[in-house]
Design an enzyme around this catalytic site. Sequence first.
Site, PDB file in Angstrom:
ATOM      1  N   VAL A 135       0.835  -1.203   0.000  1.00  0.00           N
ATOM      2  CA  VAL A 135       0.000   0.000   0.000  1.00  0.00           C
ATOM      3  C   VAL A 135       0.870   1.253   0.000  1.00  0.00           C
ATOM      4  CG1 VAL A 135      -1.784   1.269   1.249  1.00  0.00           C
ATOM      5  CG2 VAL A 135      -1.884  -1.222   1.111  1.00  0.00           C
ATOM      6  N   TYR A 136       1.928   1.241   0.776  1.00  0.00           N
ATOM      7  CA  TYR A 136       2.863   2.373   0.771  1.00  0.00           C
ATOM      8  C   TYR A 136       3.456   2.555  -0.622  1.00  0.00           C
ATOM      9  CZ  TYR A 136       6.965   5.184   1.980  1.00  0.00           C
ATOM     10  OH  TYR A 136       7.928   6.170   2.032  1.00  0.00           O
ATOM     11  N   SER A 137       3.838   1.450  -1.257  1.00  0.00           N
ATOM     12  CA  SER A 137       4.372   1.519  -2.618  1.00  0.00           C
ATOM     13  C   SER A 137       3.344   2.107  -3.577  1.00  0.00           C
ATOM     14  CB  SER A 137       4.799   0.125  -3.098  1.00  0.00           C
ATOM     15  OG  SER A 137       5.856  -0.388  -2.308  1.00  0.00           O
TER      16      SER A 137
ATOM     17  N   LYS B  34       3.047   5.938  -3.022  1.00  0.00           N
ATOM     18  CA  LYS B  34       4.179   6.685  -3.552  1.00  0.00           C
ATOM     19  C   LYS B  34       4.239   6.617  -5.081  1.00  0.00           C
ATOM     20  CE  LYS B  34       5.773   8.233   0.312  1.00  0.00           C
ATOM     21  NZ  LYS B  34       5.746   9.691   0.610  1.00  0.00           N
TER      22      LYS B  34
END
Length: 302
Positions: A200-202, A205
């Site tokens: 999810v962070y990927s 970003k």
Amino acid sequence: METDETTADAQRRGERLVTLTGSGSAHDPPADPAPRRSTAPVPARVHQYGPPRRLDRRVALVTGASSGIGAATARRFAMDGWQLLLSGRDRNRLEQTASGTSAVVLPADLAAPDGPRLLAQSALHTTGRIDVLVAGAGMGWTGPFTAMPHTDIDRVLSLDLNATLHLVREVLPSMIAAGRGRVVLLGSVAGCVGLREEAVYSAAKAGLAAFAEALRQELRGTGVGVTLVVPGAVDTAFHTRRGRPYDGTRTGLLSPGCVAGTIWEAVREERDEAYVPAWLTVPGRVRGLAPGLYRRLLNRFG
């Protein structure tokens, strides 16, 4: 901060009071109707003591300025004489960052529905303009995607992507009207290549990277630029707060000051992209030119 003080009392002490509430956007004039209460921890008033701020100085609004890259970036810009507007959730830590400078502290919860609008509104009311927005607020989460709680999915996307887009939307019209300005978005190598157990962070970003490219094209000819800064792993509390400490060697982590220096140089040189360290451009190029080889390397080395 005293909340029962009258405007007349403040004027006798030579303060300028800035109201942060209202129903308009950051580029609209303040509305007269009764203010709407927000859940974001933005103060009802920003007290500005002494003479008015020097408007001949360049103004930078830095979010995520209570620690890590944001705090280091604020200090680097202060060294160059910029007027700083510092935002984050922790007022005490913001005041530590602002110590020794003329920075104005604007606590805010950007994940709250009104957070970006109220922050932009208060920033523009305080200094009259924003020359550079450094959007550094963010959070992470690590672990198997199937184990990630739904609430954490929403929190990461809300702060790392949605709040940043809303804040840029609020600040941008004033930059376009002035014919100058720069938006600095803090990306990550995770958004370029995708990192295991940081899905999810990927994704958030990667969304910022696509947004930066699209917005850059829209703003061509306006005098407003967009810079995407892409760092590797940085030695901050981010890794602890994301749920698992960094599992690489500590010597492999970048210092926040190193990233802050790159941000400052990118603004000064009006660069579209900046990678920290520079070799981080390589994984993305390998992925584009030889995706099969890239995935084999990723499977082997992570």
